[in-house]
Design an enzyme around this catalytic site. Structure first.
Site, PDB file in Angstrom:
ATOM      1  N   TYR A  19      -4.553 -20.422 -59.084  1.00 55.86           N
ATOM      2  CA  TYR A  19      -5.007 -21.597 -58.327  1.00 55.86           C
ATOM      3  C   TYR A  19      -4.916 -22.849 -59.210  1.00 55.86           C
ATOM      4  O   TYR A  19      -4.301 -23.847 -58.850  1.00 55.86           O
ATOM      5  CB  TYR A  19      -6.453 -21.378 -57.886  1.00 55.86           C
ATOM      6  CG  TYR A  19      -7.055 -22.479 -57.047  1.00 55.86           C
ATOM      7  CD1 TYR A  19      -6.562 -22.768 -55.776  1.00 55.86           C
ATOM      8  CD2 TYR A  19      -8.151 -23.210 -57.501  1.00 55.86           C
ATOM      9  CE1 TYR A  19      -7.140 -23.762 -54.984  1.00 55.86           C
ATOM     10  CE2 TYR A  19      -8.736 -24.196 -56.720  1.00 55.86           C
ATOM     11  CZ  TYR A  19      -8.228 -24.467 -55.461  1.00 55.86           C
ATOM     12  OH  TYR A  19      -8.813 -25.449 -54.684  1.00 55.86           O
ATOM     13  N   LYS A  35       2.259 -20.106 -54.330  1.00 54.10           N
ATOM     14  CA  LYS A  35       3.360 -20.657 -53.527  1.00 54.10           C
ATOM     15  C   LYS A  35       2.935 -21.870 -52.707  1.00 54.10           C
ATOM     16  O   LYS A  35       3.689 -22.838 -52.599  1.00 54.10           O
ATOM     17  CB  LYS A  35       3.933 -19.564 -52.608  1.00 54.10           C
ATOM     18  CG  LYS A  35       4.861 -18.623 -53.363  1.00 54.10           C
ATOM     19  CD  LYS A  35       5.251 -17.410 -52.548  1.00 54.10           C
ATOM     20  CE  LYS A  35       6.292 -17.733 -51.521  1.00 54.10           C
ATOM     21  NZ  LYS A  35       6.750 -16.508 -50.808  1.00 54.10           N
ATOM     22  N   VAL A  52       3.526 -23.347 -44.935  1.00 57.05           N
ATOM     23  CA  VAL A  52       4.214 -24.513 -45.514  1.00 57.05           C
ATOM     24  C   VAL A  52       5.042 -24.164 -46.757  1.00 57.05           C
ATOM     25  O   VAL A  52       5.766 -25.020 -47.264  1.00 57.05           O
ATOM     26  CB  VAL A  52       3.232 -25.667 -45.850  1.00 57.05           C
ATOM     27  CG1 VAL A  52       2.578 -26.194 -44.597  1.00 57.05           C
ATOM     28  CG2 VAL A  52       2.199 -25.254 -46.880  1.00 57.05           C
ATOM     29  N   ASN A  54       7.894 -28.833 -50.400  1.00 55.60           N
ATOM     30  CA  ASN A  54       8.390 -29.009 -49.026  1.00 55.60           C
ATOM     31  C   ASN A  54       7.764 -30.236 -48.375  1.00 55.60           C
ATOM     32  O   ASN A  54       8.444 -31.017 -47.699  1.00 55.60           O
ATOM     33  CB  ASN A  54       8.044 -27.782 -48.168  1.00 55.60           C
ATOM     34  CG  ASN A  54       8.911 -26.587 -48.525  1.00 55.60           C
ATOM     35  OD1 ASN A  54       9.997 -26.741 -49.074  1.00 55.60           O
ATOM     36  ND2 ASN A  54       8.427 -25.394 -48.223  1.00 55.60           N
ATOM     37  N   PHE A 101     -11.747 -24.996 -43.667  1.00 52.96           N
ATOM     38  CA  PHE A 101     -13.017 -25.727 -43.718  1.00 52.96           C
ATOM     39  C   PHE A 101     -12.771 -27.240 -43.822  1.00 52.96           C
ATOM     40  O   PHE A 101     -13.085 -28.004 -42.894  1.00 52.96           O
ATOM     41  CB  PHE A 101     -13.818 -25.175 -44.912  1.00 52.96           C
ATOM     42  CG  PHE A 101     -14.977 -26.005 -45.367  1.00 52.96           C
ATOM     43  CD1 PHE A 101     -15.924 -26.458 -44.467  1.00 52.96           C
ATOM     44  CD2 PHE A 101     -15.128 -26.324 -46.722  1.00 52.96           C
ATOM     45  CE1 PHE A 101     -17.002 -27.220 -44.898  1.00 52.96           C
ATOM     46  CE2 PHE A 101     -16.202 -27.074 -47.156  1.00 52.96           C
ATOM     47  CZ  PHE A 101     -17.143 -27.533 -46.243  1.00 52.96           C
TER      48      PHE A 101
END
Ligand code: UDP
Length: 327
Positions: free
Chosen positions: A146, A92, A58, A100, A12
């Site tokens: 989260y 993750k 990612v 990363n 979104f």
């Protein structure tokens, strides 16, 4: 041409950001693993010369050939139902994924903006929430995967800023809505509008006295863009301070959609924050930003979008057929 990487590009907010950067004349690289993203959100960008898409997670090593000026990390599940379904991926993408991308930003000497959230404040004991408030988060509750990933993400980003001197920006996003929200992700706005369109009763959780403050997507994107271009490395709340109870919100959706359905009450999910409203003093003072689109205007546009979806979509179905879009 400046080059920007947007992760969560098929989501979104990610897709609206891609649109904005294309409009601003950037070369845009979109990345998404399509767990919760939808290629239809960026379908219109695929034929463009200055847009390319990587189907990638990612959380795994990220390689991008060529230079990059900016990275915006918007990949993450973002609804309580998604955290329950895919808790490990949620953890993750906020932790390993952020690491990363910070590494990539360092290698490319790019400026990195991370999408943080009002969830870092948890079920807040300070109202409205200022950036100075440390929050009230249950690390092992359903939202913990989260909230804690996002808190870790902020910590990691600040560490790269202070230790490596990386240019970083942190936006704390409050509830945002608009076209391209997923109809079935469980968030309150698509839930209510979807129910109204299907002729179902509207499900208010708890007694509906909990509050939220809803920001229209164009305002959110403007705030993010301004923050990215600013020189402010600390967290900034971006959201609309116009607070409303969920029960009132259900009534607004009923009058907007003209549905004859009624409100029914369901149990309040665990750790559901009782109140949420951003203090946007910093955004006003540092970015000269404030929301421009009122709820009635924004809801009307959003409702028209959902109304235009096919019956099939309304009753489920999300498009995940990536192969169709390979150039
Ligand atoms: N909610 C609701 N009915 C629904 C979905 C959500 O009453 O069908 C409530 C939910 O309990 C919460 C608020 O609406 O208090 C906002 O929920 P959402 O999942 O959109 O986002 P949150 O701000 O809680 O992350």
């Amino acid at each position: 041409m400046k080059r920007v990487l947007v992760t969560g590009a098929a989501g979104f907010l990610g897709s609206h950001l891609c649109d904005r950067f294309i409009k601003e004349g950037f070369y845009v690289i979109g990345m998404d693993n399509l767990i919760t993203g939808n290629m239809e959100n960026i379908e219109h960008l695929m034929p463009l010369e200055n847009f390319e898409f990587y189907h990638q997670d990612v959380s795994k090593y990220v390689h991008i050939p060529g230079n990059l000026d900016y990275i915006l990390h918007f990949a993450s599940p973002a609804s309580p139902i998604d955290y329950l379904k895919i808790p490990i991926q949620t953890l993750k993408v906020g932790s390993l994924g952020t690491h990363n991308l910070l590494g990539l930003a360092r290698a490319k000497n790019a400026r990195m903006l991370i999408a943080s959230t009002s969830e870092v404040y948890g079920d807040p004991l300070v109202h409205p929430q200022t950036e100075e408030y440390y929050g009230n988060v249950n690390p092992i509750g359903p939202r913990g995967v989260y909230d804690e990933a996002k808190r870790f993400q902020e910590a990691m980003t600040m560490a790269y800023h202070t230790f490596h001197g990386l240019e970083t920006r942190i936006v704390r996003i409050f509830n945002t809505y608009g076209p391209r929200m997923r109809l079935n992700d469980g968030r309150v706005l698509p839930a209510f509008i979807g129910q109204a369109l299907r002729g179902e009763d509207l499900t208010v959780f708890g007694d509906g006295s909990q509050t939220r403050s809803f920001c229209y997507v164009d305002d959110q994107v403007e705030g993010i863009f301004r923050l990215l271009m600013s020189d402010y490395p600390y967290p900034v709340n971006i959201g609309n301070p116009d607070e409303i109870t969920i029960a009132q919100f259900a009534e607004e959706i009923i009058s907007l959609t003209g549905t004859s359905q009624k409100v029914i009450y369901k149990p309040l999910p665990k750790d559901d924050p009782m109140q949420r409203k951003p203090d946007i003093t910093k955004a006003r003072e540092i970015l000269g930003w404030e929301p421009k689109v009122g709820r009635s205007e924004g809801l009307k546009i959003t409702y028209d979008y959902f109304k235009s979806l096919s019956i099939e979509k309304l009753h489920k179905k999300e498009h995940k057929d990536f192969a169709k879009y390979i150039k």
